[in-house]
Design a protein around this motif. Structure first.
Motif, PDB file in Angstrom:
ATOM      1  N   LEU A  20      39.000  40.336  26.380  1.00 26.22           N
ATOM      2  CA  LEU A  20      37.911  39.406  26.069  1.00 26.22           C
ATOM      3  C   LEU A  20      38.055  38.084  26.809  1.00 26.22           C
ATOM      4  O   LEU A  20      37.118  37.290  26.858  1.00 26.22           O
ATOM      5  N   PHE A  73      37.534  45.279  28.515  1.00 24.05           N
ATOM      6  CA  PHE A  73      38.291  45.951  29.575  1.00 24.05           C
ATOM      7  C   PHE A  73      39.653  45.261  29.707  1.00 24.05           C
ATOM      8  O   PHE A  73      39.738  44.063  29.935  1.00 24.05           O
ATOM      9  N   ASN A 126      46.503  34.565  32.412  1.00 24.93           N
ATOM     10  CA  ASN A 126      46.417  35.870  33.085  1.00 24.93           C
ATOM     11  C   ASN A 126      47.302  35.892  34.328  1.00 24.93           C
ATOM     12  O   ASN A 126      47.993  36.875  34.598  1.00 24.93           O
ATOM     13  N   GLY A 169      46.504  43.807  25.280  1.00 27.88           N
ATOM     14  CA  GLY A 169      45.358  42.991  25.702  1.00 27.88           C
ATOM     15  C   GLY A 169      44.119  43.294  24.864  1.00 27.88           C
ATOM     16  O   GLY A 169      44.018  44.337  24.227  1.00 27.88           O
ATOM     17  N   MET A 170      43.186  42.332  24.858  1.00 29.18           N
ATOM     18  CA  MET A 170      41.936  42.522  24.128  1.00 29.18           C
ATOM     19  C   MET A 170      40.780  42.703  25.107  1.00 29.18           C
ATOM     20  O   MET A 170      39.721  43.204  24.743  1.00 29.18           O
ATOM     21  N   PHE A 198      41.250  33.742  41.453  1.00 26.16           N
ATOM     22  CA  PHE A 198      39.997  33.486  40.744  1.00 26.16           C
ATOM     23  C   PHE A 198      39.453  32.151  41.218  1.00 26.16           C
ATOM     24  O   PHE A 198      40.213  31.182  41.346  1.00 26.16           O
ATOM     25  N   LYS A 258      46.298  45.782  29.789  1.00 27.58           N
ATOM     26  CA  LYS A 258      47.547  45.366  29.125  1.00 27.58           C
ATOM     27  C   LYS A 258      47.675  46.094  27.788  1.00 27.58           C
ATOM     28  O   LYS A 258      46.678  46.230  27.073  1.00 27.58           O
ATOM     29  N   ALA A 271      50.600  38.187  35.173  1.00 30.31           N
ATOM     30  CA  ALA A 271      50.724  39.027  36.364  1.00 30.31           C
ATOM     31  C   ALA A 271      52.054  38.816  37.077  1.00 30.31           C
ATOM     32  O   ALA A 271      52.530  39.709  37.778  1.00 30.31           O
TER      33      ALA A 271
HETATM   34  P1  ADP Z   1      43.317  40.747  28.727  1.00 32.56           P
HETATM   35  O1  ADP Z   1      44.126  39.615  29.342  1.00 32.56           O
HETATM   36  O2  ADP Z   1      43.333  40.745  27.231  1.00 32.56           O
HETATM   37  O3  ADP Z   1      43.643  42.085  29.301  1.00 32.56           O
HETATM   38  P2  ADP Z   1      41.138  39.650  30.270  1.00 32.56           P
HETATM   39  O4  ADP Z   1      39.659  39.809  30.115  1.00 32.56           O
HETATM   40  O5  ADP Z   1      41.667  38.263  30.342  1.00 32.56           O
HETATM   41  O6  ADP Z   1      41.788  40.463  29.084  1.00 32.56           O
HETATM   42  O7  ADP Z   1      41.618  40.426  31.579  1.00 32.56           O
HETATM   43  C1  ADP Z   1      41.117  41.707  31.826  1.00 32.56           C
HETATM   44  C2  ADP Z   1      41.989  42.434  32.833  1.00 32.56           C
HETATM   45  O8  ADP Z   1      41.855  41.832  34.107  1.00 32.56           O
HETATM   46  C3  ADP Z   1      43.464  42.365  32.562  1.00 32.56           C
HETATM   47  O9  ADP Z   1      43.859  43.355  31.621  1.00 32.56           O
HETATM   48  C4  ADP Z   1      44.047  42.651  33.941  1.00 32.56           C
HETATM   49  O10 ADP Z   1      44.047  44.017  34.234  1.00 32.56           O
HETATM   50  C5  ADP Z   1      43.023  42.016  34.867  1.00 32.56           C
HETATM   51  N1  ADP Z   1      43.492  40.706  35.341  1.00 32.56           N
HETATM   52  C6  ADP Z   1      43.055  39.494  34.941  1.00 32.56           C
HETATM   53  N2  ADP Z   1      43.696  38.528  35.637  1.00 32.56           N
HETATM   54  C7  ADP Z   1      44.560  39.129  36.481  1.00 32.56           C
HETATM   55  C8  ADP Z   1      45.511  38.677  37.466  1.00 32.56           C
HETATM   56  N3  ADP Z   1      45.702  37.347  37.691  1.00 32.56           N
HETATM   57  N4  ADP Z   1      46.216  39.607  38.150  1.00 32.56           N
HETATM   58  C9  ADP Z   1      46.039  40.913  37.918  1.00 32.56           C
HETATM   59  N5  ADP Z   1      45.151  41.412  37.015  1.00 32.56           N
HETATM   60  C10 ADP Z   1      44.431  40.533  36.295  1.00 32.56           C
END
Ligand code: ADP
Length: 505
Positions: free
Chosen positions: A468, A459, A411, A465-466, A495, A462, A415
């Protein structure tokens, strides 16, 4: 998972807007309703007053006719019978303030006033020029007397003899029946005979009027009804309505929240059900991303084995057993190394049951990082890793833990991808009886309004994106009695994983 407080949680702007607009609608509807019922009250009152006025004017006609008849029957004036009748008329109808006969003789006129106690009374001679000119007996004429708020009705009894009734305009309206907020004026032609003005507290005025349905006395009644703020929005109605509407909005919001929560729970339950399969699918999916990194890692032992084998062959021709042994040992070592890499990979993508064991944090992290760092390097994304030297043992399912680290770094990389100088920073170490792992990036961060939502299943922001990855991370870390928290740092998103630590390996 730790949730962060946001201003929108403390002040729910969405609900505030719904509340405000409902309040405005309630106020507008109430004002419109009050205005409409005020208008219909006004038209009822105007109609009733018109009927009432017409009755009174008709009474004047009747009195004139009766008085004219008695006057004609009493040639000698002053007449006791005219006085008797006039006295009873003025007694019963106080708005008729004066009854008089006027004898016109050439240019002068002699007035005898009847109806007053002790009357009849001779008034001073008048000039006949001031009187209305009437042609035929029975004809009538009106004269306004604004200074006395009255008007005179003249009737020609016979040639040279007029009957005059003076009517007080205010007496034509029953003052007690004029509702508050109503202004009433009585006009004869353009002359205002009488005005009753309401208190000036109104914010809205509606005007109406009517002509008295009496051709002999064409009076014009002008009515204006003012609406005060208190009338349009009476508190006794406004408060219960506003409270009722607020209650409805609140109940609606509660219902909406309850259904949203139910949906979340359902999704969560589905996710839990599918969790093991989902985690496995996630890892198999990640294999594609890791493939190039793994290939890169394997090239080193394979290249080493090649050169060791070449050395072995040369040792054979030279008959050097010592070099041959060294080369074969080297080959064994490199083959083991390659086997380890492949074993790690197989373990990672295996569907093996989760198994919590005590491992050194640094070891678990390094294994996870080895699988992803080459992939990041290929995308030009720097990965800064700082793992504290101090020993730190965590009780984790190694494969799940590595998957969490992999997801969070993936993730972070998403970004910063395409960002010149984009970097992912991982720190790890013990702190107050816990193992803390942070993964931060130099990306745009997470929109504050979405901070609470990114852990919800499905949610995603992307296009492919899924949604999950994060909910799965939360579940996996919760199973290891840990937490994950997301926040925005100056540079981007951060995180933080907290795991209980301290056991011995
Ligand atoms: P996905 O990667 O399939 O979208 P995730 O559950 O891993 O699903 O992430 C959910 C959402 O959280 C991402 O679509 C993004 O909007 C946000 N997100 C997660 N990590 C980051 C990050 N490091 N920087 C910005 N947004 C993030």
């Amino acid at each position: 998972m730790m949730r962060r407080f946001s201003i929108s949680r403390i002040i729910p702007f969405g609900s505030l807007v719904i509340w405000l607009s409902t309040g405005v609608v309630v106020v507008a509807l109430l004002a419109a309703f009050q205005y409409r019922s005020g208008l219909s009250e006004l038209s009822d009152w105007t109609r009733e007053t018109g009927t009432f006025l017409a009755e009174k004017l008709a009474q004047h006609d009747a009195h004139m006719t009766a008085l004219a008849a008695v006057i004609r029957m009493s040639p000698a004036e002053p007449s006791a019978s005219v006085q008797g009748l006039a006295e009873s008329v003025t007694a019963f109808y106080p708005r008729i303030t004066d009854i008089a006969t006027i004898h016109v003789d050439g240019t002068s006129a002699r007035v005898i006033a009847y109806g007053r106690p002790g009357g009849p009374v001779f008034e001073a001679e008048h000039s006949a020029g001031d009187l209305p000119v009437l042609g035929k007996p029975g004809e009538t004429a009106l004269r306004p007397i604004p200074e006395q708020h009255a008007y005179d009705i003249y009737k020609l009894v016979e040639t040279g003899l007029l009957l005059r009734l003076r009517i007080s305009a205010g007496g034509l309206l029953d003052m007690d029946r004029i509702p508050p907020g109503y202004s009433v004026s009585l006009l004869l032609g353009d002359t205002v005979l009488f005005t009753h003005a309401a208190r000036a507290t109104s914010i809205l005025n509606v005007k109406t009027g009517l002509f008295a349905s009496n051709p002999g006395q064409p009076l014009h009644l002008l009515i204006s009804r003012g609406f005060s703020l208190g009338e349009l929005l009476p508190l006794r109605l406004l408060m219960p309505l506003l409270i009722g509407a607020a209650l409805l909005v609140w109940l609606g919001a509660q219902y909406r929240n309850a259904s949203r929560e139910r949906r979340r729970q359902e999704l969560r339950a589905t996710l839990l059900e599918q969790e093991a399969r989902l985690a496995h699918a996630g890892r198999v999916n990640a294999l594609g991303e890791m493939a190039s990194g793994i290939a890169h890692e394997l090239t080193q032992p394979i290249a080493a084995m090649l050169s060791q084998s070449q050395a072995a062959r040369r040792a054979l021709t030279l008959d050097r057993a010592d070099i041959l042994e060294q080369a074969l040992d080297g080959n064994i070592r490199e083959a083991k190394r390659a086997g380890d890499i492949l074993g790690r990979m197989r373990a990672y993508i295996s569907g093996a049951e989760a198994r919590i064991e005590n491992v050194a944090l640094a070891e678990a992290l390094n294994d996870a990082l080895r699988l992803i760092e080459a992939d990041l390097a290929q995308q030009g994304i720097a990965l800064d890793v700082t793992i504290a030297q101090a020993p730190c043992v965590v009780a984790v399912d190694v494969i799940s833990f590595q998957q969490v680290i992999h997801n969070l770094i993936r993730n972070a990389a998403d970004a910063v991808v395409g960002q010149p100088g984009g970097r992912v920073v991982l720190t790890a170490g013990p702190e107050g009886g816990q193992a803390i792992v942070t993964i931060a990036d130099t990306g745009p961060g997470i929109e504050p309004a979405l901070l609470d939502r990114i852990f919800e299943p499905f949610f995603t922001t992307k296009p492919d994106g899924m949604g999950l990855g994060l909910p799965l991370c939360v579940r996996l870390i919760e199973k290891m009695d840990g937490t994950i928290e997301a926040r925005n740092d100056a540079g981007g998103a951060r995180f933080t994983i907290r795991l209980p630590s301290g056991g011995a390996t």
